[in-house]
Design a protein around this motif. Structure first.
Motif, PDB file in Angstrom:
ATOM      1  N   PRO A 191       0.830  -1.207   0.000  1.00 28.30           N
ATOM      2  CA  PRO A 191       0.000   0.000   0.000  1.00 28.30           C
ATOM      3  C   PRO A 191       0.866   1.259   0.000  1.00 28.30           C
ATOM      4  CG  PRO A 191      -0.424  -1.352   1.973  1.00 28.30           C
ATOM      5  CD  PRO A 191       0.681  -1.999   1.232  1.00 28.30           C
ATOM      6  N   LEU A 192       0.425   2.247  -0.729  1.00 26.91           N
ATOM      7  CA  LEU A 192       1.091   3.551  -0.715  1.00 26.91           C
ATOM      8  C   LEU A 192       0.054   4.566  -0.243  1.00 26.91           C
ATOM      9  CD1 LEU A 192       3.038   3.338  -4.096  1.00 26.91           C
ATOM     10  CD2 LEU A 192       3.938   2.928  -1.804  1.00 26.91           C
ATOM     11  N   ALA A 193       0.489   5.537   0.525  1.00 29.19           N
ATOM     12  CA  ALA A 193      -0.474   6.435   1.147  1.00 29.19           C
ATOM     13  C   ALA A 193      -0.149   7.902   0.908  1.00 29.19           C
ATOM     14  CB  ALA A 193      -0.540   6.172   2.649  1.00 29.19           C
ATOM     15  N   GLY A 194      -1.186   8.713   0.919  1.00 29.80           N
ATOM     16  CA  GLY A 194      -1.013  10.159   0.975  1.00 29.80           C
ATOM     17  C   GLY A 194      -0.906  10.849  -0.374  1.00 29.80           C
ATOM     18  N   ASP A 195      -1.365  12.102  -0.403  1.00 31.86           N
ATOM     19  CA  ASP A 195      -1.305  12.877  -1.652  1.00 31.86           C
ATOM     20  C   ASP A 195      -0.085  13.794  -1.680  1.00 31.86           C
ATOM     21  OD1 ASP A 195      -2.074  14.776   0.207  1.00 31.86           O
ATOM     22  OD2 ASP A 195      -3.709  15.595  -1.003  1.00 31.86           O
TER      23      ASP A 195
ATOM     24  N   GLY B  76      -4.699   2.144  -2.450  1.00 30.69           N
ATOM     25  CA  GLY B  76      -3.920   1.763  -3.616  1.00 30.69           C
ATOM     26  C   GLY B  76      -2.478   1.505  -3.275  1.00 30.69           C
ATOM     27  N   GLY B  77      -1.737   1.087  -4.279  1.00 29.05           N
ATOM     28  CA  GLY B  77      -0.321   0.845  -4.074  1.00 29.05           C
ATOM     29  C   GLY B  77       0.282   0.060  -5.213  1.00 29.05           C
ATOM     30  N   LEU B  78       1.432  -0.521  -4.922  1.00 27.21           N
ATOM     31  CA  LEU B  78       2.140  -1.335  -5.904  1.00 27.21           C
ATOM     32  C   LEU B  78       1.852  -2.803  -5.626  1.00 27.21           C
ATOM     33  CD1 LEU B  78       5.569   0.484  -5.718  1.00 27.21           C
ATOM     34  CD2 LEU B  78       4.302   0.125  -7.847  1.00 27.21           C
ATOM     35  N   GLY B  79       1.987  -3.628  -6.647  1.00 24.25           N
ATOM     36  CA  GLY B  79       1.801  -5.054  -6.438  1.00 24.25           C
ATOM     37  C   GLY B  79       2.107  -5.813  -7.706  1.00 24.25           C
TER      38      GLY B  79
ATOM     39  N   VAL C  74       2.139  -3.961 -11.162  1.00 22.59           N
ATOM     40  CA  VAL C  74       1.052  -3.038 -11.499  1.00 22.59           C
ATOM     41  C   VAL C  74       0.960  -1.981 -10.398  1.00 22.59           C
ATOM     42  CG1 VAL C  74      -0.449  -4.597 -12.830  1.00 22.59           C
ATOM     43  CG2 VAL C  74      -0.609  -4.559 -10.333  1.00 22.59           C
ATOM     44  N   VAL C  75       0.380  -0.837 -10.782  1.00 20.73           N
ATOM     45  CA  VAL C  75      -0.082   0.101  -9.767  1.00 20.73           C
ATOM     46  C   VAL C  75      -1.579  -0.120  -9.719  1.00 20.73           C
ATOM     47  CG1 VAL C  75      -0.603   2.527  -9.352  1.00 20.73           C
ATOM     48  CG2 VAL C  75       1.743   1.838  -9.841  1.00 20.73           C
ATOM     49  N   VAL C  76      -2.097  -0.351  -8.524  1.00 22.28           N
ATOM     50  CA  VAL C  76      -3.506  -0.709  -8.412  1.00 22.28           C
ATOM     51  C   VAL C  76      -4.171   0.188  -7.379  1.00 22.28           C
ATOM     52  CG1 VAL C  76      -2.869  -2.573  -6.810  1.00 22.28           C
ATOM     53  CG2 VAL C  76      -5.095  -2.625  -7.906  1.00 22.28           C
ATOM     54  N   MET C  77      -5.393   0.586  -7.667  1.00 19.89           N
ATOM     55  CA  MET C  77      -6.107   1.445  -6.700  1.00 19.89           C
ATOM     56  C   MET C  77      -7.610   1.303  -6.894  1.00 19.89           C
ATOM     57  SD  MET C  77      -5.398   5.094  -8.545  1.00 19.89           S
ATOM     58  CE  MET C  77      -3.871   4.609  -9.324  1.00 19.89           C
ATOM     59  N   GLY C  78      -8.348   1.687  -5.891  1.00 22.57           N
ATOM     60  CA  GLY C  78      -9.800   1.634  -6.024  1.00 22.57           C
ATOM     61  C   GLY C  78     -10.496   2.281  -4.841  1.00 22.57           C
ATOM     62  N   HIS C  79     -11.769   2.600  -5.053  1.00 19.58           N
ATOM     63  CA  HIS C  79     -12.571   3.108  -3.946  1.00 19.58           C
ATOM     64  C   HIS C  79     -12.863   1.953  -3.007  1.00 19.58           C
ATOM     65  CE1 HIS C  79     -13.798   5.365  -7.616  1.00 19.58           C
ATOM     66  NE2 HIS C  79     -13.648   6.408  -6.836  1.00 19.58           N
ATOM     67  N   GLU C  80     -12.787   2.201  -1.704  1.00 19.03           N
ATOM     68  CA  GLU C  80     -13.111   1.155  -0.739  1.00 19.03           C
ATOM     69  C   GLU C  80     -14.254   1.639   0.147  1.00 19.03           C
ATOM     70  OE1 GLU C  80     -12.357  -2.008  -0.306  1.00 19.03           O
ATOM     71  OE2 GLU C  80     -13.705  -1.960   1.411  1.00 19.03           O
ATOM     72  N   LYS C  81     -15.326   0.845   0.184  1.00 23.57           N
ATOM     73  CA  LYS C  81     -16.493   1.246   0.984  1.00 23.57           C
ATOM     74  C   LYS C  81     -16.413   0.768   2.424  1.00 23.57           C
ATOM     75  CE  LYS C  81     -20.138   1.683  -2.476  1.00 23.57           C
ATOM     76  NZ  LYS C  81     -21.412   1.118  -2.957  1.00 23.57           N
ATOM     77  N   GLY C  82     -15.645  -0.300   2.670  1.00 24.66           N
ATOM     78  CA  GLY C  82     -15.594  -0.861   4.024  1.00 24.66           C
ATOM     79  C   GLY C  82     -16.718  -1.843   4.240  1.00 24.66           C
TER      80      GLY C  82
ATOM     81  N   ARG D 264      -1.131  10.842  -8.131  1.00 21.82           N
ATOM     82  CA  ARG D 264       0.266  10.600  -7.792  1.00 21.82           C
ATOM     83  C   ARG D 264       0.654   9.165  -8.156  1.00 21.82           C
ATOM     84  NH1 ARG D 264       3.594   8.869  -3.530  1.00 21.82           N
ATOM     85  NH2 ARG D 264       1.932   8.223  -2.132  1.00 21.82           N
ATOM     86  N   LEU D 265      -0.204   8.226  -7.824  1.00 25.74           N
ATOM     87  CA  LEU D 265       0.097   6.823  -8.114  1.00 25.74           C
ATOM     88  C   LEU D 265       0.120   6.561  -9.622  1.00 25.74           C
ATOM     89  CD1 LEU D 265      -1.794   4.841  -5.320  1.00 25.74           C
ATOM     90  CD2 LEU D 265       0.470   5.855  -5.316  1.00 25.74           C
ATOM     91  N   MET D 266      -0.802   7.196 -10.345  1.00 26.33           N
ATOM     92  CA  MET D 266      -0.825   7.001 -11.802  1.00 26.33           C
ATOM     93  C   MET D 266       0.461   7.539 -12.426  1.00 26.33           C
ATOM     94  SD  MET D 266      -4.654   7.907 -13.085  1.00 26.33           S
ATOM     95  CE  MET D 266      -6.037   7.627 -12.017  1.00 26.33           C
ATOM     96  N   LYS D 267       0.914   8.682 -11.932  1.00 27.80           N
ATOM     97  CA  LYS D 267       2.146   9.266 -12.483  1.00 27.80           C
ATOM     98  C   LYS D 267       3.354   8.393 -12.145  1.00 27.80           C
ATOM     99  CE  LYS D 267       0.475  14.001 -12.581  1.00 27.80           C
ATOM    100  NZ  LYS D 267       0.303  15.148 -11.669  1.00 27.80           N
ATOM    101  N   LEU D 268       3.314   7.789 -10.978  1.00 24.64           N
ATOM    102  CA  LEU D 268       4.382   6.866 -10.581  1.00 24.64           C
ATOM    103  C   LEU D 268       4.429   5.701 -11.575  1.00 24.64           C
ATOM    104  CD1 LEU D 268       6.397   5.997  -8.212  1.00 24.64           C
ATOM    105  CD2 LEU D 268       4.484   4.632  -7.380  1.00 24.64           C
TER     106      LEU D 268
END
Lengths: 313, 317
Positions: B84-88, B99-102, B109-117, B141-145
């Motif tokens: 997981p990667l955090a913060g703007d 989101g984060g790397l994996g 891949v860089v992967v991310m998504g909305h999480e409802k809990g 930020r993650l997309m640019k990474l």
């Protein structure tokens, strides 16, 4: 837009339609309640002479005040599929469209015009709030793209003047997709190295603010304009408390770093012209600074030829 | 505890009966196997019938089902070495978008998504999947990474919408969404989005201006929620059902409109009835699409993506 709609229809309407008699020679300012004589109001570009409240400007009047000598040419916008969802709420969307077309004499909520401002060739895309609240559907998206392409073709700066509640719900997902499509319009202008200026007028909200409108090189807002993403009512219902004074007004956005300046209507044109001149006519003193090979020492490369002996052979 | 939707009442009753029988059997030595088997068959038939012809409003309920797999489940099931990667890097960490790397099927891949809990604490922590500007800025930020290291981007969409709050507006919710769309469009690496539950308006398209948009069979994707649309256009929130139909928010309608690229079939009875199978099916579709996109060079990818959105809106229903 063609000869029929531009020329014949207004003429017919002039003959048979109701004569335009000012209903009321005096208007009450919605902000300070003071009375304003209708001629003073028009002369003052619909700004209250007492309190400075900016009322909404009709799109034609808007273009008149922006272009040199109030002269411009509109372009015919590409047709979009009308009513892609065959949408119907309490009324058919196709009927709502027809009503708005009859009311405004326009095909949809966007006008794209070209002319000059302060002698600089520009393309302006202006929203007509009177057409379904200036909402953005496929036709508006097409229009914004057409405007961007005209700007690129003419190598002219692109100025967009939104006055819109946001995406047009009656076009559902197709209206949401306009957020992506109008962002591409901005990218095309940016890729061509041309300025993209946004003049925020009341209101600029929802899908319009959350796409092309917030991607300008320079953001200029009219005083008091409501600018934001979520509607005030929705926010109030979510947080269940009163909203702060001046929330989502142009001045609030300036305070929060979202617009560059809040400019009264009477100064708007000259401000836009000044910004454009600074961006497109950089002048002889503009320099390109580049790193030279020798130990990263800064070298100044002059634009003018032969101004520096070391740069010539 | 299983959550039953309104239209699942008959199913819930039968499942309750089976539960009762099992309870009885536990106390005596009555043979219930035949009766249970009979009821089970009946349940399966009922589920199949109900899910074969879900109305748009029923789909909205299925898309929001609390037991439906969320982004965390796809990360667990599909991504190895998830980091997981955090913060703007500007203001805060927004847990509405995780989101984060994996590694997906062996590739970074860089992967991310909305999480409802999935319980009250988690829902509050993730703000019900409603992101603030920080969430969208983290996504950028993650997309640019990913772009810098030439790694594909996967996004999972599951949000009621961007958070409507004073703080979100103050920090430029509109700008954050606009810039996210802009960032999606500027990427020179493959971007595959999957609408796994609820695709709520600007908050959704901020992560879904993709080369390829996949959508689960019973997911929804719309410019406004049926409830919001009903209260504005009908001036009556009770008309949500009617609005859901008018909005054409189902995967099937969006496919016909040319807005999405593939509908991923859900297990019978919806994703929540077989979460593992759903996650696997989504993984297979993403892999297939990524392989196709892998053949393009970076500039072609970007121009195709733009072209895809420019051509949208030619199909009507």
């Amino acid at each position: 837009m063609n000869w029929l709609t531009n020329f014949v229809r207004p003429k017919l309407r002039g003959l048979v339609g109701p004569k335009e008699i000012p209903e009321n020679l005096w208007h009450a300012c919605p902000s300070c309640n003071q009375m304003i004589f209708h001629r003073d109001l028009e002369k003052n570009l619909r700004v209250c002479q007492h309190c400075g409240h900016h009322m909404r400007l009709e799109v034609k009047q808007r273009l008149e005040m922006m272009f040199d000598e109030g002269a411009w040419q509109t372009i015919e916008l590409p047709k979009a599929l009308p009513d892609p969802l065959k949408f119907r709420d309490r009324k058919r969307y196709s009927e709502r469209l027809k009503e708005s077309q009859a009311k405004t004499g326009r095909d949809d909520a966007l006008l794209v015009a070209h002319g000059t401002m302060g002698g600089i060739k520009v393309v302006i895309a202006a929203f007509d709030f009177a057409f379904m609240g200036g909402s953005m559907g496929a036709a508006v998206g097409e229009g914004l793209l057409a405007g961007a392409r005209l700007a690129v073709m003419q190598e002219a700066p692109y100025i967009v003047i939104p006055s819109s509640g946001g995406a047009r719900m009656q076009e559902g997902i197709v209206s949401l997709m306009q957020m992506a499509r109008t962002t591409i319009a901005v990218e095309e202008v940016r890729d061509a190295g041309l300025p993209f200026i946004v003049v925020f007028t009341d209101p600029t909200t929802g899908g319009v603010s959350a796409s092309f409108a917030m991607l300008g090189d320079v953001h200029i807002a009219e005083p008091g304009s409501v600018i934001g993403f979520a509607g005030a009512r929705v926010i109030e219902q979510t947080i269940r408390e009163k909203l702060p004074e001046g929330f989502q007004r142009a001045e609030y956005l300036l305070e929060h770093g979202m617009v560059d300046m809040v400019v009264p209507r009477k100064d708007l044109k000259q401000t836009v012209v000044r910004v454009l001149e600074l961006l497109v006519n950089p002048g002889p003193m503009a320099q390109v600074v580049s790193l030279s090979g020798d130990g990263g020492k800064l070298a100044v490369v002059e634009h003018e030829e032969k101004s520096d002996a070391s740069t010539t052979d | 505890m299983h959550t039953y939707l309104d239209f699942e009442k008959p199913i819930a009753e039968l499942e309750g009966k089976i539960e009762e029988l099992r309870h009885l059997a536990g106390s005596g030595d009555i043979n219930i196997a035949d009766e249970v088997a009979r009821l089970q068959t009946k349940i399966e038939r009922l589920i199949r019938q109900a899910y074969a012809k879900l109305t748009p409003w029923q789909k909205a309920q299925v898309a929001r089902h609390p037991n439906r797999p969320h982004t965390v489940d796809y990360l667990k099931g599909l991504i190895e070495d998830f980091t997981p990667l955090a913060g703007d890097r500007l203001f805060a960490e927004d847990r509405a978008i995780i989101g984060g790397l994996g590694r997906f099927k062996g590739s970074s891949v860089v992967v991310m998504g909305h999480e409802k809990g999935s319980d009250t604490d988690e829902r509050v922590k993730h703000n019900f999947g409603m992101a603030r500007p920080e969430g969208y800025r983290k996504a950028q930020r993650l997309m640019k990474l990913a772009d810098r290291f030439q790694i594909p981007v996967l996004t999972f969409v599951d949000t009621p919408g961007a958070y409507p709050g004073v703080d979100a507006e103050a920090r430029g919710q509109a700008e954050a969404i606009a810039r996210s769309i802009d960032t999606c469009l500027s990427l020179k690496v493959p971007l595959v989005s999957t609408v796994i539950g609820e695709g709520g308006s600007g908050g959704a398209i901020a992560l879904a201006t993709a080369d390829c948009v996949l959508m689960l069979e019973h997911a929804i994707y719309s410019v406004i929620s049926p409830e919001g649309c009903a209260s504005i256009l009908w001036r009556d929130g009770e008309q949500a059902k009617t609005a859901a139909e008018a909005l054409r928010l189902t995967a099937q309608d969006l496919m016909r409109l040319g807005v999405i690229d593939e509908v991923i079939a859900e297990p019978i009875g919806g994703a929540h009835r077989d979460r593992d199978a759903t996650v696997r099916a989504v993984g297979e579709s993403i892999e297939k699409q990524l392989r196709k996109l892998g053949n393009h060079d970076p500039d072609t990818l970007k121009s195709h993506r733009r072209q895809k959105f420019l051509e949208m809106g030619q199909n009507s229903l």
